[in-house]
Design an enzyme around this catalytic site. Structure first.
Site, PDB file in Angstrom:
ATOM      1  N   CYS A 114      30.550  29.940  29.858  1.00 53.95           N
ATOM      2  CA  CYS A 114      29.262  29.986  30.553  1.00 53.95           C
ATOM      3  C   CYS A 114      29.261  29.133  31.805  1.00 53.95           C
ATOM      4  O   CYS A 114      28.231  28.857  32.385  1.00 53.95           O
ATOM      5  CB  CYS A 114      28.146  29.544  29.616  1.00 53.95           C
ATOM      6  N   THR A 139       8.132  46.564  27.695  1.00 52.50           N
ATOM      7  CA  THR A 139       8.635  47.749  26.992  1.00 52.50           C
ATOM      8  C   THR A 139       9.940  47.419  26.286  1.00 52.50           C
ATOM      9  O   THR A 139      10.866  46.851  26.866  1.00 52.50           O
ATOM     10  CB  THR A 139       8.849  48.909  27.977  1.00 52.50           C
ATOM     11  N   THR A 198      19.115  33.226  25.124  1.00 51.68           N
ATOM     12  CA  THR A 198      18.464  32.283  26.033  1.00 51.68           C
ATOM     13  C   THR A 198      16.955  32.443  25.992  1.00 51.68           C
ATOM     14  O   THR A 198      16.209  31.451  25.969  1.00 51.68           O
ATOM     15  CB  THR A 198      18.978  32.472  27.473  1.00 51.68           C
ATOM     16  N   SER A 250      21.912  36.738  19.443  1.00 47.34           N
ATOM     17  CA  SER A 250      22.238  37.554  20.616  1.00 47.34           C
ATOM     18  C   SER A 250      23.124  38.723  20.207  1.00 47.34           C
ATOM     19  O   SER A 250      24.116  38.531  19.493  1.00 47.34           O
ATOM     20  CB  SER A 250      22.956  36.701  21.672  1.00 47.34           C
ATOM     21  N   GLY A 251      22.788  39.927  20.691  1.00 47.44           N
ATOM     22  CA  GLY A 251      23.532  41.116  20.291  1.00 47.44           C
ATOM     23  C   GLY A 251      24.913  41.214  20.906  1.00 47.44           C
ATOM     24  O   GLY A 251      25.864  41.687  20.263  1.00 47.44           O
ATOM     25  N   HIS A 252      25.088  40.753  22.142  1.00 51.64           N
ATOM     26  CA  HIS A 252      26.374  40.992  22.815  1.00 51.64           C
ATOM     27  C   HIS A 252      27.498  40.101  22.296  1.00 51.64           C
ATOM     28  O   HIS A 252      28.651  40.276  22.670  1.00 51.64           O
ATOM     29  CB  HIS A 252      26.223  40.838  24.337  1.00 51.64           C
ATOM     30  N   GLN A 295      26.471  32.262  17.104  1.00 54.94           N
ATOM     31  CA  GLN A 295      27.858  32.429  16.680  1.00 54.94           C
ATOM     32  C   GLN A 295      28.006  32.590  15.169  1.00 54.94           C
ATOM     33  O   GLN A 295      29.120  32.813  14.679  1.00 54.94           O
ATOM     34  CB  GLN A 295      28.703  31.236  17.154  1.00 54.94           C
ATOM     35  N   ASN A 329      30.140  27.330  19.766  1.00 56.90           N
ATOM     36  CA  ASN A 329      30.761  28.423  20.510  1.00 56.90           C
ATOM     37  C   ASN A 329      32.150  28.083  21.032  1.00 56.90           C
ATOM     38  O   ASN A 329      32.964  28.973  21.277  1.00 56.90           O
ATOM     39  CB  ASN A 329      29.867  28.840  21.688  1.00 56.90           C
TER      40      ASN A 329
END
Length: 774
Positions: free
Chosen positions: A352, A261, A83, A223-225, A203, A173
């Site tokens: 979502c 950070t 996002t 996106s990593g997740h 995806q 998705n």
């Protein structure tokens, strides 16, 4: 269930098939994140050794990302997820585009922002947001797709010359449909060489080969997740020389491109995933060829288990890790509940959204509405194994068998033209709900006979399946009135099951016997040892009738004993039927209400044709306590004229939903909220120690209960049988009850309904089985 003092069977192991929503963090990735938090915890911006170690982790992960997506000279910026990457791309592109606009000509030229109609909602909503914030005021336009989910290239060619940005996605998705990026590239650049182009690649990671530098794609978020890394870490590819504006300013991290950070633990976990993708780890992902075989095995099992299954996308242009399907006759919620009971996690379209609704993706593809409303998505990732696939297939088969044993489906091969006889006997009343509408099936098991009232098209097949499966003879199928909000399927059921029966327009059989009650003659049908009495109750419509299931009348002066009053839309929960149709009559409704009260009294259960507030059933006694107009009618406090005036005012306030759903009640509101006791595992355990009379009831459907349940909840009262339960316990409302379901939602509704109808000690287990696993 945790902490309950009982021996219970071990649960089925979890099978997670919702990878397109998110994935579990792989143990290796979690270990890397933990080691980074404990050992390599330095700030990458620090110049001491601990900081330099952190910098090394970040540099390695960045280089891996560039290699995996084929970034070439492009930039990789780490983000919090897709996002944020989408915001970065859209803001950067629109700020640059705004500088090129001819302000004097902007009103005469139709600028637009293009996005794929099946795009994740984050894209069009972000386009609208920044379009307004930046005061560009371009038209945000969806690119149509065909029935296979492919973008319309002719539309793009026509619209892209006047577009300021175009957004597409690599892999959808919900369906797994992938776009032809090379064809898109050619089409876009042939018609607008300089337009900013973003491709959502979330995806695609790990499922497709990517070589972004060889395309003209300007931005690609990841996106990593979605691929076994923790939530909160992602990255975006930005093509060399593509416009860029930082979304987050501050300390100047990421070379001033994205301040804040860095999420070093997330980067360390992502690095492990990249190692596996690149084959540089002792742990590896399943090859794409094997993923296709997994897909074929699951699809074949689904077809075997559900022969009438419909797949919502073509496998020709879909990645193998997504299967989107619908089962005719079953809503997406019903199928999700079924798979949840088998401890298989699937989703309804996109995860979502918190509400289970129709799929905008399938709508855009032009699929029939029932497929969109019934869509189920199974999705897995490259960590899928053959063992898990085999277990998945076993669970699919067992879930289908549970439906067969509940007589919701029939295995015609197993029947051999004979009725299945090992099913649990069906006796009494069953309620079917579709939205706010109700159908009713009543069965007399001794005589194997049944009648149906107000059949809805959506449950017609299910009704006929249950009749066949239980070997029931249909005595009658009757509408309580001519329905305005849907087309009755009464005639089609009658044609199949009662072809020789002669009836009136509502399905009441000809030449039925009559009985005298209080000086009036009423026709009736016999069903086992009960009568179904027909009473004309016009008002909502001219042809409205009420059907009273009662004890036989042996003497005209005897008090009528009514079990259920099927009154159509005469009395609804917290409502009266509307009287502003062409065939309506408020004075006639006034008379009908008084007549019905005379016949059934205040305690008999009313089973209407609508239940807008999920209250299941009611009685005149329950309604007059909250419906002042009905109270005045029943107690002779007003006359017909005053009732008609009041009714006219109430009916004016009815608003039909979206102009398509016709509301049939005049006082539709939120309904009563009854206070019920809420238990968790600990408080329920304590309550059971103090009282041996607590009755624990699982209110899921029988097929869910059969697949998995806590042995302590020995009573199964499905919501479809809740009205029957209320009738059977009219004289036993003091017993303490605790209800449970999958999530606590259905049990809460049922507990409120029972409390409203006078059950004095009703509670439910908050969170249901989802929060109180064995």
């Amino acid at each position: 269930m945790t902490n309950l003092p009982t021996d219970v069977k071990q649960p089925l192991s979890l099978i997670y098939l919702d990878a397109n929503a998110t994935t579990q963090v792989l143990p290796q990735a979690a270990a890397a994140a933990l080691a980074t938090m404990e050992t390599f915890f330095g700030n990458p911006s620090s110049s001491h050794i601990t900081g330099l170690q952190a910098q090394q982790i970040m540099a390695k992960t960045r280089q891996q990302a560039k290699q995996i997506v084929g970034a070439g000279e492009g930039e990789i910026i780490f983000t919090s997820g897709a996002t944020e990457g989408i915001q970065t791309a859209i803001l950067s592109a629109l700020i640059a585009a705004k500088k090129t606009l001819d302000i004097t000509a902007i009103k005469s030229k139709k600028y637009c922002l293009l996005y794929g109609a099946t795009e994740h909602k984050a894209v069009p909503e972000s386009l609208k947001h920044w379009n307004e914030i930046l005061d560009i005021n371009a038209e945000v336009t969806a690119i149509p797709v065909d029935k296979m989910g492919r973008l319309d290239m002719d539309f793009i060619a026509k619209q892209v010359p006047n577009a300021l940005m175009i957004c597409t996605m690599a892999v959808n998705n919900e369906t797994g449909v992938y776009q032809d990026l090379n064809l898109l590239d050619k089409t876009i650049r042939a018609n607008n060489a300089n337009i900013a182009w973003m491709v959502d690649c979330v995806q695609a990671l790990g499922k497709q080969d990517l070589n972004l530098a060889q395309t003209s794609i300007d931005y690609a978020p990841f996106s990593g997740h979605k691929l076994y890394a923790p939530k909160g870490i992602g990255f975006i590819y930005i093509k060399d020389n593509a416009p860029f504006t930082p979304v987050i300013a501050g300390g100047g991290q990421e070379g001033g491109l994205r301040s804040g950070t860095e999420n070093l633990p997330g980067l360390a976990a992502l690095s492990v995933i990249f190692d596996m993708l690149m084959g540089e780890s002792e742990h590896s992902f399943t090859p794409v060829k094997s993923l296709h075989l997994f897909h074929q095995q699951i699809v074949a099992t689904l077809i075997q288990a559900f022969p009438n299954i419909v797949f919502n996308h073509s496998f020709e242009n879909s990645v193998p890790t997504t299967i989107n399907f619908a089962i005719p006759g079953f809503s997406s919620k019903e199928m999700m509940d079924l798979f949840d009971a088998a401890n298989v996690r699937v989703s309804s379209g996109s995860a979502c959204s918190s509400k289970v609704t129709r799929s905008f993706v399938l709508d855009a593809m032009g699929l029939p509405s029932w497929q969109s409303e019934s869509a189920i998505r199974m999705s897995f990732g490259p960590a899928m194994t053959q063992e898990l696939v085999d277990q998945t297939c076993e669970r699919i088969v067992s879930a289908a068998q549970a439906l067969q044993q509940s007589c919701l489906t029939i295995d015609t091969n197993a029947m051999d033209s004979k009725v299945i006889t090992d099913n649990k006997a069906l006796e009494g009343l069953v309620q079917f709900k579709v939205g706010g509408s109700c159908s009713w099936l009543y069965v007399d098991h001794k005589t194997k006979s049944a009648f149906v009232i107000d059949p809805l098209p959506e449950v017609a097949e299910r009704l006929q399946t249950m009749l066949t499966c239980h070997g029931l003879k249909l005595v009658a199928v009757i509408d309580s009135h001519g329905h305005a909000d849907h087309v009755s399927c009464r005639a089609s059921i009658a044609k199949t099951c009662l072809a020789e029966q002669k009836t009136d327009a509502l399905g009441w059989p000809d030449n039925t016997p009559t009985t005298n009650i209080n000086g009036n003659e009423y026709q009736y049908l016999t069903l086992g040892d009960k009568w179904l009495l027909k009473v004309a109750t016009p008002g909502h419509t001219e042809d409205s009738i009420s059907l009273l299931l009662c004890e036989p009348v042996t003497d005209s002066s005897d008090k009528l004993v009514v079990l259920y009053a099927f009154c159509g839309d005469l009395i609804l929960m917290n409502s009266l039927g509307r009287t502003n149709f062409d065939t309506s009559s408020a004075p006639a409704m006034f008379t009908s209400l008084q007549l019905l009260n005379t016949l059934i009294g205040t305690e008999s259960l009313i089973c209407p044709s609508h239940d807008y507030n999920n209250e299941f059933t009611t009685s005149i006694g329950a309604e007059i306590s909250r419906n002042s107009l009905l109270h005045k009618v029943i107690n002779d406090e007003i006359n017909s004229n005053f009732f008609s005036i009041q009714k006219y005012t109430m009916d004016k306030g009815i608003i039909d939903e979206s102009g398509s759903v016709i509301m049939c009640g005049a006082l539709i509101g939120a309904g009563d909220k009854v206070s019920v006791r809420e238990y968790d595992s600990a408080s329920l355990t304590e309550a059971m120690k103090k009282s041996s009379t607590i009755k624990l009831i699982d209110i899921r459907e029988a097929h869910e209960y059969a697949l998995q349940h806590d042995e302590k909840f020995t009573y199964n009262v499905p919501l479809t049988r809740l009205v029957q339960f209320v009738q059977e316990h009219q004289d036993d409302k003091q017993v303490p009850l605790v209800l449970i379901c999958r999530s606590g939602s259905r049990s809460h509704l049922a507990a409120q309904a029972l409390g409203r109808l006078g059950f004095e000690q009703v509670g439910h287990l908050t969170g249901g089985y989802a929060f109180h696993q064995y």
